[in-house]
Design an enzyme around this catalytic site. Structure first.
Site, PDB file in Angstrom:
ATOM      1  N   GLU A  17      -1.396  12.473  14.289  1.00 18.74           N
ATOM      2  CA  GLU A  17      -1.561  12.488  12.823  1.00 18.74           C
ATOM      3  C   GLU A  17      -2.845  13.238  12.488  1.00 18.74           C
ATOM      4  OE1 GLU A  17      -0.788   8.914  10.438  1.00 18.74           O
ATOM      5  OE2 GLU A  17      -2.822   9.134   9.666  1.00 18.74           O
ATOM      6  N   HIS A  78       3.598  13.096   4.994  1.00 19.65           N
ATOM      7  CA  HIS A  78       3.485  11.777   4.366  1.00 19.65           C
ATOM      8  C   HIS A  78       3.637  11.974   2.850  1.00 19.65           C
ATOM      9  CE1 HIS A  78       0.907   9.804   7.775  1.00 19.65           C
ATOM     10  NE2 HIS A  78       1.647  10.775   8.262  1.00 19.65           N
ATOM     11  N   GLY A 109       1.734   3.742  -0.764  1.00 21.36           N
ATOM     12  CA  GLY A 109       0.344   4.070  -1.091  1.00 21.36           C
ATOM     13  C   GLY A 109      -0.371   2.813  -1.533  1.00 21.36           C
TER      14      GLY A 109
HETATM   15  P1  FAD Z   1       5.675  -1.094   1.206  1.00 23.17           P
HETATM   16  O1  FAD Z   1       6.631  -0.981   2.326  1.00 23.17           O
HETATM   17  O2  FAD Z   1       6.192  -0.919  -0.175  1.00 23.17           O
HETATM   18  O3  FAD Z   1       4.945  -2.493   1.371  1.00 23.17           O
HETATM   19  C1  FAD Z   1       3.775  -2.811   0.630  1.00 23.17           C
HETATM   20  C2  FAD Z   1       3.709  -4.329   0.428  1.00 23.17           C
HETATM   21  O4  FAD Z   1       4.725  -4.704  -0.484  1.00 23.17           O
HETATM   22  C3  FAD Z   1       3.967  -5.125   1.711  1.00 23.17           C
HETATM   23  O5  FAD Z   1       3.152  -6.262   1.691  1.00 23.17           O
HETATM   24  C4  FAD Z   1       5.436  -5.502   1.583  1.00 23.17           C
HETATM   25  O6  FAD Z   1       5.772  -6.682   2.295  1.00 23.17           O
HETATM   26  C5  FAD Z   1       5.564  -5.679   0.078  1.00 23.17           C
HETATM   27  N1  FAD Z   1       6.944  -5.429  -0.367  1.00 23.17           N
HETATM   28  C6  FAD Z   1       7.774  -4.432   0.028  1.00 23.17           C
HETATM   29  N2  FAD Z   1       8.959  -4.525  -0.594  1.00 23.17           N
HETATM   30  C7  FAD Z   1       8.876  -5.617  -1.435  1.00 23.17           C
HETATM   31  C8  FAD Z   1       9.768  -6.228  -2.356  1.00 23.17           C
HETATM   32  N3  FAD Z   1      11.008  -5.764  -2.526  1.00 23.17           N
HETATM   33  N4  FAD Z   1       9.330  -7.319  -3.042  1.00 23.17           N
HETATM   34  C9  FAD Z   1       8.090  -7.808  -2.861  1.00 23.17           C
HETATM   35  N5  FAD Z   1       7.197  -7.265  -1.994  1.00 23.17           N
HETATM   36  C10 FAD Z   1       7.575  -6.179  -1.295  1.00 23.17           C
HETATM   37  N6  FAD Z   1      -1.614   5.830   2.552  1.00 23.17           N
HETATM   38  C11 FAD Z   1      -1.849   7.001   1.875  1.00 23.17           C
HETATM   39  O7  FAD Z   1      -2.341   6.979   0.735  1.00 23.17           O
HETATM   40  N7  FAD Z   1      -1.573   8.220   2.451  1.00 23.17           N
HETATM   41  C12 FAD Z   1      -1.027   8.320   3.696  1.00 23.17           C
HETATM   42  O8  FAD Z   1      -0.786   9.429   4.171  1.00 23.17           O
HETATM   43  C13 FAD Z   1      -0.760   7.117   4.424  1.00 23.17           C
HETATM   44  N8  FAD Z   1      -0.216   7.162   5.655  1.00 23.17           N
HETATM   45  C14 FAD Z   1       0.083   5.984   6.317  1.00 23.17           C
HETATM   46  C15 FAD Z   1       0.695   6.036   7.579  1.00 23.17           C
HETATM   47  C16 FAD Z   1       1.006   4.870   8.275  1.00 23.17           C
HETATM   48  C17 FAD Z   1       1.687   4.960   9.622  1.00 23.17           C
HETATM   49  C18 FAD Z   1       0.674   3.600   7.699  1.00 23.17           C
HETATM   50  C19 FAD Z   1       0.962   2.337   8.458  1.00 23.17           C
HETATM   51  C20 FAD Z   1       0.071   3.536   6.463  1.00 23.17           C
HETATM   52  C21 FAD Z   1      -0.225   4.711   5.744  1.00 23.17           C
HETATM   53  N9  FAD Z   1      -0.815   4.689   4.478  1.00 23.17           N
HETATM   54  C22 FAD Z   1      -1.072   5.869   3.795  1.00 23.17           C
HETATM   55  C23 FAD Z   1      -1.201   3.408   3.868  1.00 23.17           C
HETATM   56  C24 FAD Z   1      -0.081   2.812   2.984  1.00 23.17           C
HETATM   57  O9  FAD Z   1       0.156   3.637   1.866  1.00 23.17           O
HETATM   58  C25 FAD Z   1      -0.548   1.422   2.537  1.00 23.17           C
HETATM   59  O10 FAD Z   1      -0.616   0.536   3.623  1.00 23.17           O
HETATM   60  C26 FAD Z   1       0.217   0.807   1.373  1.00 23.17           C
HETATM   61  O11 FAD Z   1      -0.552  -0.257   0.825  1.00 23.17           O
HETATM   62  C27 FAD Z   1       1.587   0.235   1.743  1.00 23.17           C
HETATM   63  O12 FAD Z   1       2.489   1.236   1.965  1.00 23.17           O
HETATM   64  P2  FAD Z   1       3.991   0.902   2.514  1.00 23.17           P
HETATM   65  O13 FAD Z   1       4.726   2.175   2.473  1.00 23.17           O
HETATM   66  O14 FAD Z   1       3.912   0.170   3.778  1.00 23.17           O
HETATM   67  O15 FAD Z   1       4.464  -0.067   1.338  1.00 23.17           O
END
Ligand code: FAD
Length: 295
Positions: A17, A78, A109
Site C-alpha cells: 500500500e 481506495h 472513511g
Molecule cells: P464500514 O464497513 O462502513 O464500517 C464502519 C463501522 O460501521 C463499523 O463499526 C461497522 O461495524 C459499522 N457498520 C457497518 N455497517 C453497518 C450497518 N448496516 N449498521 C450499523 N453499523 C454498521 N480511510 C481513508 O480515509 N482512506 C483510505 O485510503 C483508507 N484505507 C483503508 C484501508 C484499509 C485496509 C483499512 C482497514 C482502513 C482504511 N481506511 C481508509 C480507514 C477506514 O476508512 C475507516 O476505518 C472507517 O472508519 C471505516 O471504514 P469501513 O469501510 O471499514 O466502514
C-alpha cells in the site's frame, strides 16, 4: 486484471500500500518509491484515498493508473464515501474506468469531526452495492481483527463484513495489528459466519516510536508487551529500532504464512527500504508456498 482472480492461482497474495503525495508536491515525488516497489514484483499495489477526500485533492485515480500503466503492476484504488455525494463518487468511478483501473477498495472513511457527513452513503456496504451495480469493477473491503476502533463491537463488525460480501466485495484487507491471535480469531468468526472471500493480513512495519504512538491512537491496535519492550529498548537508536521493527514484522508474517493466510498486504508508508528488507526475508517462503499450489 481483476485481482480476485489471483486467489485462484496463488496460495499467497502479496501486495503493498502507498499513499499519494500531498497536492502541494509534484506527483513525481513518489516515482522513486514505485520504481523500487515494482522491482519486488508484488501482486498489486493499492493507493490510499485522502481522509475527508475532496474531489479536487484526489490523486488516487492518477496514481492508480500510473502504477498500472507506467510500472506494470496491477493496482487497487481506495475510495471513501462518507464525505462525498453520489455524483462525486460517480465522477471518480467514471474516471477510474476511463483510466483502466479495475479494482477498488471501497470504504466508508472516517466520519469528519465536527462536520455533517454528506450522507448519501453512510456505510461501506452501500458504496459496495453502488459500485457493484455498475458492473465495471472488482471490489475489495476492509476488515478489523480487533473490531473497528469507534465501535469496538467485534461481533457486529463481522456481521457487517458479511453484508459487504453479500453486496459484492470479493476480498478483504485487514486493519493493521501487532498480535496475530486477533487475526486468527477473526478468521474463526469468518468461518462460522460462512464468509467465503479471502482476507489479506495488513502488516505495518513500525520503524519509529512516534509512528507507533500515532497508529495506536488512530486505529487502536493492541500493542503486545514484547513490542513495547522493543520500543523502549531502542527508542534512542534510530537504526536499531528500525531493524527491530522490521524483524518483528517478519516474525508476524512468517507465522501468518505458516498458518495458511490468504495473503499479506504491507503498509509501506512509502518507504521502499523497509519494504525491500521485509521482502528479502520472506521471498523464499512466498515462492515455496506458491510453487506448491496445484491449479
Ligand atoms: P464500514 O464497513 O462502513 O464500517 C464502519 C463501522 O460501521 C463499523 O463499526 C461497522 O461495524 C459499522 N457498520 C457497518 N455497517 C453497518 C450497518 N448496516 N449498521 C450499523 N453499523 C454498521 N480511510 C481513508 O480515509 N482512506 C483510505 O485510503 C483508507 N484505507 C483503508 C484501508 C484499509 C485496509 C483499512 C482497514 C482502513 C482504511 N481506511 C481508509 C480507514 C477506514 O476508512 C475507516 O476505518 C472507517 O472508519 C471505516 O471504514 P469501513 O469501510 O471499514 O466502514
Amino acid at each position: 486484471m481483476k485481482i480476485n482472480e489471483l486467489f485462484n492461482t496463488k496460495e499467497l497474495v502479496f501486495s503493498f500500500e502507498i499513499f499519494p503525495p500531498k497536492v502541494t508536491s509534484p506527483i513525481s515525488t513518489v516515482y522513486n518509491t514505485l520504481e523500487e516497489l515494482k522491482d519486488l514484483k508484488p501482486d498489486f499495489i493499492s493507493v490510499t484515498y485522502g481522509a475527508g477526500g475532496s474531489l479536487t485533492d484526489n490523486r488516487t485515480t492518477e496514481l492508480s493508473s500510473l502504477v498500472k500503466e507506467k510500472y506494470g503492476v496491477e493496482s487497487v484504488a481506495h475510495l471513501t464515501c462518507i464525505s462525498s455525494t453520489k455524483e462525486e463518487i460517480d465522477i471518480i468511478l467514471d474516471d477510474l474506468k476511463m483510466k483502466g483501473v479495475e479494482n477498488i477498495l471501497a470504504l466508508r472513511g472516517d466520519i469528519p469531526v465536527g462536520q455533517d457527513p454528506k450522507g448519501e452513503f453512510n456505510y461501506a456496504y452501500e458504496l459496495i452495492s453502488h459500485i457493484k451495480n455498475r458492473g465495471d469493477f472488482n471490489i475489495l473491503g476492509a476488515c478489523y481483527p480487533e473490531g473497528h476502533v469507534k465501535g469496538r463491537d467485534f461481533k457486529e463488525d463481522m456481521l457487517h463484513l458479511k453484508l459487504k460480501e453479500e453486496m459484492g466485495a470479493t476480498q478483504f484487507i485487514s486493519q493493521l495489528f501487532f498480535d496475530n491471535s486477533y487475526f486468527y480469531n477473526m478468521l474463526e468468526q469468518k468461518e462460522k459466519l460462512g464468509i467465503k472471500s479471502p482476507i489479506q493480513a495488513g502488516i505495518m512495519p513500525v520503524v519509529n516510536k512516534n509512528q507507533i504512538e500515532r497508529i495506536a491512537s488512530l486505529c487502536g491496535a493492541h500493542i503486545p508487551e514484547k513490542f513495547i519492550k522493543i520500543m523502549n529498548r531502542y527508542e534512542h537508536d534510530k537504526d536499531a529500532l528500525r531493524e527491530a521493527g522490521i524483524a518483528y514484522a517478519v516474525e508476524q508474517i512468517v507465522d501468518l504464512v505458516s498458518s495458511g493466510v490468504d495473503g499479506i498486504h504491507l503498509y509501506t508508508m512509502n518507504n521502499p527500504y523497509v519494504a525491500r528488507r521485509i521482502h528479502e526475508n520472506i521471498n523464499t517462503i512466498i515462492n515455496s508456498i506458491n510453487n506448491k499450489k496445484v491449479i
